[in-house]
Design a protein around this motif. Structure first.
Motif, PDB file in Angstrom:
ATOM      1  N   ALA A  94      88.190  78.395 -23.378  1.00 13.29           N
ATOM      2  CA  ALA A  94      87.060  78.489 -22.444  1.00 13.29           C
ATOM      3  C   ALA A  94      87.071  79.819 -21.701  1.00 13.29           C
ATOM      4  O   ALA A  94      86.012  80.395 -21.430  1.00 13.29           O
ATOM      5  N   THR A  95      88.251  80.338 -21.386  1.00 15.04           N
ATOM      6  CA  THR A  95      88.344  81.638 -20.726  1.00 15.04           C
ATOM      7  C   THR A  95      87.848  82.748 -21.652  1.00 15.04           C
ATOM      8  O   THR A  95      87.108  83.645 -21.224  1.00 15.04           O
ATOM      9  N   ALA A  96      88.240  82.659 -22.923  1.00 14.33           N
ATOM     10  CA  ALA A  96      87.777  83.652 -23.897  1.00 14.33           C
ATOM     11  C   ALA A  96      86.257  83.596 -24.035  1.00 14.33           C
ATOM     12  O   ALA A  96      85.592  84.639 -24.121  1.00 14.33           O
ATOM     13  N   PHE A  97      85.704  82.376 -24.042  1.00 10.95           N
ATOM     14  CA  PHE A  97      84.247  82.236 -24.142  1.00 10.95           C
ATOM     15  C   PHE A  97      83.560  82.836 -22.920  1.00 10.95           C
ATOM     16  O   PHE A  97      82.546  83.536 -23.052  1.00 10.95           O
ATOM     17  N   ALA A  98      84.116  82.586 -21.737  1.00 10.60           N
ATOM     18  CA  ALA A  98      83.515  83.130 -20.514  1.00 10.60           C
ATOM     19  C   ALA A  98      83.549  84.651 -20.514  1.00 10.60           C
ATOM     20  O   ALA A  98      82.550  85.304 -20.142  1.00 10.60           O
ATOM     21  N   LEU A  99      84.656  85.231 -20.947  1.00  6.97           N
ATOM     22  CA  LEU A  99      84.739  86.697 -21.007  1.00  6.97           C
ATOM     23  C   LEU A  99      83.781  87.269 -22.052  1.00  6.97           C
ATOM     24  O   LEU A  99      83.184  88.331 -21.846  1.00  6.97           O
ATOM     25  N   HIS A 100      83.631  86.555 -23.163  1.00  5.90           N
ATOM     26  CA  HIS A 100      82.698  86.979 -24.204  1.00  5.90           C
ATOM     27  C   HIS A 100      81.266  86.983 -23.667  1.00  5.90           C
ATOM     28  O   HIS A 100      80.491  87.930 -23.907  1.00  5.90           O
TER      29      HIS A 100
ATOM     30  N   LYS B  79      80.385  87.229 -20.546  1.00 10.91           N
ATOM     31  CA  LYS B  79      80.266  88.284 -19.535  1.00 10.91           C
ATOM     32  C   LYS B  79      79.983  89.619 -20.215  1.00 10.91           C
ATOM     33  O   LYS B  79      79.141  90.402 -19.758  1.00 10.91           O
ATOM     34  N   HIS B  80      80.677  89.866 -21.310  1.00 13.13           N
ATOM     35  CA  HIS B  80      80.451  91.094 -22.081  1.00 13.13           C
ATOM     36  C   HIS B  80      79.030  91.132 -22.636  1.00 13.13           C
ATOM     37  O   HIS B  80      78.358  92.171 -22.593  1.00 13.13           O
ATOM     38  N   LYS B  81      78.559  89.984 -23.148  1.00 13.97           N
ATOM     39  CA  LYS B  81      77.199  89.939 -23.704  1.00 13.97           C
ATOM     40  C   LYS B  81      76.144  90.141 -22.623  1.00 13.97           C
ATOM     41  O   LYS B  81      75.083  90.701 -22.885  1.00 13.97           O
ATOM     42  N   ALA B  82      76.434  89.665 -21.406  1.00 16.43           N
ATOM     43  CA  ALA B  82      75.471  89.835 -20.314  1.00 16.43           C
ATOM     44  C   ALA B  82      75.298  91.313 -19.976  1.00 16.43           C
ATOM     45  O   ALA B  82      74.191  91.757 -19.632  1.00 16.43           O
ATOM     46  N   GLU B  83      76.377  92.076 -20.095  1.00 18.55           N
ATOM     47  CA  GLU B  83      76.291  93.509 -19.822  1.00 18.55           C
ATOM     48  C   GLU B  83      75.579  94.249 -20.955  1.00 18.55           C
ATOM     49  O   GLU B  83      74.861  95.214 -20.715  1.00 18.55           O
ATOM     50  N   LYS B  84      75.776  93.807 -22.184  1.00 16.40           N
ATOM     51  CA  LYS B  84      75.231  94.507 -23.350  1.00 16.40           C
ATOM     52  C   LYS B  84      73.804  94.098 -23.692  1.00 16.40           C
ATOM     53  O   LYS B  84      73.092  94.849 -24.351  1.00 16.40           O
ATOM     54  N   ASP B  85      73.396  92.923 -23.280  1.00 15.41           N
ATOM     55  CA  ASP B  85      72.090  92.391 -23.661  1.00 15.41           C
ATOM     56  C   ASP B  85      71.274  92.093 -22.398  1.00 15.41           C
ATOM     57  O   ASP B  85      71.226  90.963 -21.935  1.00 15.41           O
ATOM     58  N   PRO B  86      70.612  93.123 -21.821  1.00  9.88           N
ATOM     59  CA  PRO B  86      69.916  92.921 -20.545  1.00  9.88           C
ATOM     60  C   PRO B  86      68.719  91.976 -20.640  1.00  9.88           C
ATOM     61  O   PRO B  86      68.323  91.376 -19.647  1.00  9.88           O
ATOM     62  N   GLU B  87      68.176  91.812 -21.844  1.00 12.35           N
ATOM     63  CA  GLU B  87      67.017  90.936 -22.000  1.00 12.35           C
ATOM     64  C   GLU B  87      67.387  89.476 -21.725  1.00 12.35           C
ATOM     65  O   GLU B  87      66.600  88.726 -21.143  1.00 12.35           O
ATOM     66  N   TYR B  88      68.573  89.058 -22.147  1.00 10.37           N
ATOM     67  CA  TYR B  88      69.031  87.682 -21.967  1.00 10.37           C
ATOM     68  C   TYR B  88      70.250  87.615 -21.040  1.00 10.37           C
ATOM     69  O   TYR B  88      71.085  86.724 -21.158  1.00 10.37           O
ATOM     70  N   ALA B  89      70.326  88.555 -20.107  1.00 10.91           N
ATOM     71  CA  ALA B  89      71.485  88.637 -19.219  1.00 10.91           C
ATOM     72  C   ALA B  89      71.627  87.379 -18.370  1.00 10.91           C
ATOM     73  O   ALA B  89      72.743  86.893 -18.157  1.00 10.91           O
ATOM     74  N   HIS B  90      70.509  86.830 -17.898  1.00 14.07           N
ATOM     75  CA  HIS B  90      70.577  85.644 -17.049  1.00 14.07           C
ATOM     76  C   HIS B  90      71.180  84.464 -17.821  1.00 14.07           C
ATOM     77  O   HIS B  90      72.033  83.739 -17.298  1.00 14.07           O
ATOM     78  N   ARG B  91      70.762  84.308 -19.051  1.00 12.91           N
ATOM     79  CA  ARG B  91      71.297  83.224 -19.888  1.00 12.91           C
ATOM     80  C   ARG B  91      72.800  83.403 -20.111  1.00 12.91           C
ATOM     81  O   ARG B  91      73.574  82.446 -20.022  1.00 12.91           O
TER      82      ARG B  91
ATOM     83  N   LYS C 161      74.898  84.988 -18.199  1.00 11.12           N
ATOM     84  CA  LYS C 161      75.620  84.751 -16.954  1.00 11.12           C
ATOM     85  C   LYS C 161      75.791  83.257 -16.685  1.00 11.12           C
ATOM     86  O   LYS C 161      76.843  82.821 -16.200  1.00 11.12           O
ATOM     87  N   ILE C 162      74.775  82.473 -17.009  1.00 13.56           N
ATOM     88  CA  ILE C 162      74.881  81.019 -16.847  1.00 13.56           C
ATOM     89  C   ILE C 162      75.945  80.471 -17.793  1.00 13.56           C
ATOM     90  O   ILE C 162      76.781  79.652 -17.401  1.00 13.56           O
ATOM     91  N   GLU C 163      75.937  80.936 -19.040  1.00 14.18           N
ATOM     92  CA  GLU C 163      76.935  80.471 -20.004  1.00 14.18           C
ATOM     93  C   GLU C 163      78.337  80.935 -19.610  1.00 14.18           C
ATOM     94  O   GLU C 163      79.319  80.232 -19.857  1.00 14.18           O
ATOM     95  N   GLU C 164      78.423  82.090 -18.984  1.00 13.01           N
ATOM     96  CA  GLU C 164      79.718  82.558 -18.479  1.00 13.01           C
ATOM     97  C   GLU C 164      80.240  81.620 -17.395  1.00 13.01           C
ATOM     98  O   GLU C 164      81.424  81.255 -17.395  1.00 13.01           O
ATOM     99  N   GLU C 165      79.370  81.214 -16.497  1.00  7.93           N
ATOM    100  CA  GLU C 165      79.774  80.288 -15.436  1.00  7.93           C
ATOM    101  C   GLU C 165      80.177  78.930 -16.003  1.00  7.93           C
ATOM    102  O   GLU C 165      81.125  78.304 -15.518  1.00  7.93           O
ATOM    103  N   ILE C 166      79.478  78.476 -17.023  1.00  9.69           N
ATOM    104  CA  ILE C 166      79.836  77.211 -17.669  1.00  9.69           C
ATOM    105  C   ILE C 166      81.213  77.323 -18.306  1.00  9.69           C
ATOM    106  O   ILE C 166      82.057  76.433 -18.169  1.00  9.69           O
ATOM    107  N   GLY C 167      81.455  78.438 -18.983  1.00 10.43           N
ATOM    108  CA  GLY C 167      82.775  78.662 -19.591  1.00 10.43           C
ATOM    109  C   GLY C 167      83.879  78.709 -18.553  1.00 10.43           C
ATOM    110  O   GLY C 167      84.972  78.167 -18.760  1.00 10.43           O
ATOM    111  N   ALA C 168      83.594  79.339 -17.415  1.00  4.87           N
ATOM    112  CA  ALA C 168      84.595  79.409 -16.347  1.00  4.87           C
ATOM    113  C   ALA C 168      84.872  78.023 -15.769  1.00  4.87           C
ATOM    114  O   ALA C 168      86.027  77.677 -15.497  1.00  4.87           O
TER     115      ALA C 168
END
Length: 132
Positions: free
Chosen positions: A67-73, A75-87, A89-96
């Motif tokens: 789950a930690t690896a998923f959350a970090l992944h 987080k990385h996608k949120a920085e790289k994909d600004p179009e779906y950054a909100h999504r 970030k939500i998935e990062e919080e779920i992973g955390a």
């Protein structure tokens, strides 16, 4: 009327209706103590219980790592994909949140393992002496 047809749905097969229920002579792994009180009490295999909790503790640790690896992944996608950054970030919080839950489960199983070890020591006559 004695031979009415039964309506069977998707998972109800008619083959099972004709066969008698088989009973087998299977013995359980439960060992009973030779207590003279007249009441049979099952003896608990504390080593087996300790091993079981250790296995579950390791599964909790693996869940935490995954789950930690998923959350970090995410987080990385949120920085790289600004179009779906909100999504992301939500998935990062779920992973955390899942990582915290799995860590709590591993912690719980660690204490269950310690308790089983303590009960095993008490059952075999080993006493815990407090020096102070």
């Amino acid at each position: 009327m004695a031979e009415e047809k039964h309506h069977r749905h998707l998972f109800h097969h008619h083959k099972d209706d004709d066969k008698p229920v088989e009973t087998s002579d299977v013995y359980s792994e439960t060992v009973y103590s030779s207590d003279t009180s007249g009441v049979a009490k099952p003896e608990v295999d504390y080593k087996k219980e300790e091993k079981h909790h250790k296995h579950l503790e390791h599964l909790g640790e693996l869940g935490t790592a995954g789950a930690t690896a998923f959350a970090l992944h995410e987080k990385h996608k949120a920085e790289k994909d600004p179009e779906y950054a909100h999504r992301h970030k939500i998935e990062e919080e779920i992973g955390a949140a899942v990582a915290v839950g799995a860590g709590g489960y591993a912690f719980h199983e660690h204490h269950e393992k310690k308790e089983a070890k303590k009960e095993d020591n008490e059952a075999h006559g080993k006493k815990h002496h407090h020096l102070f």
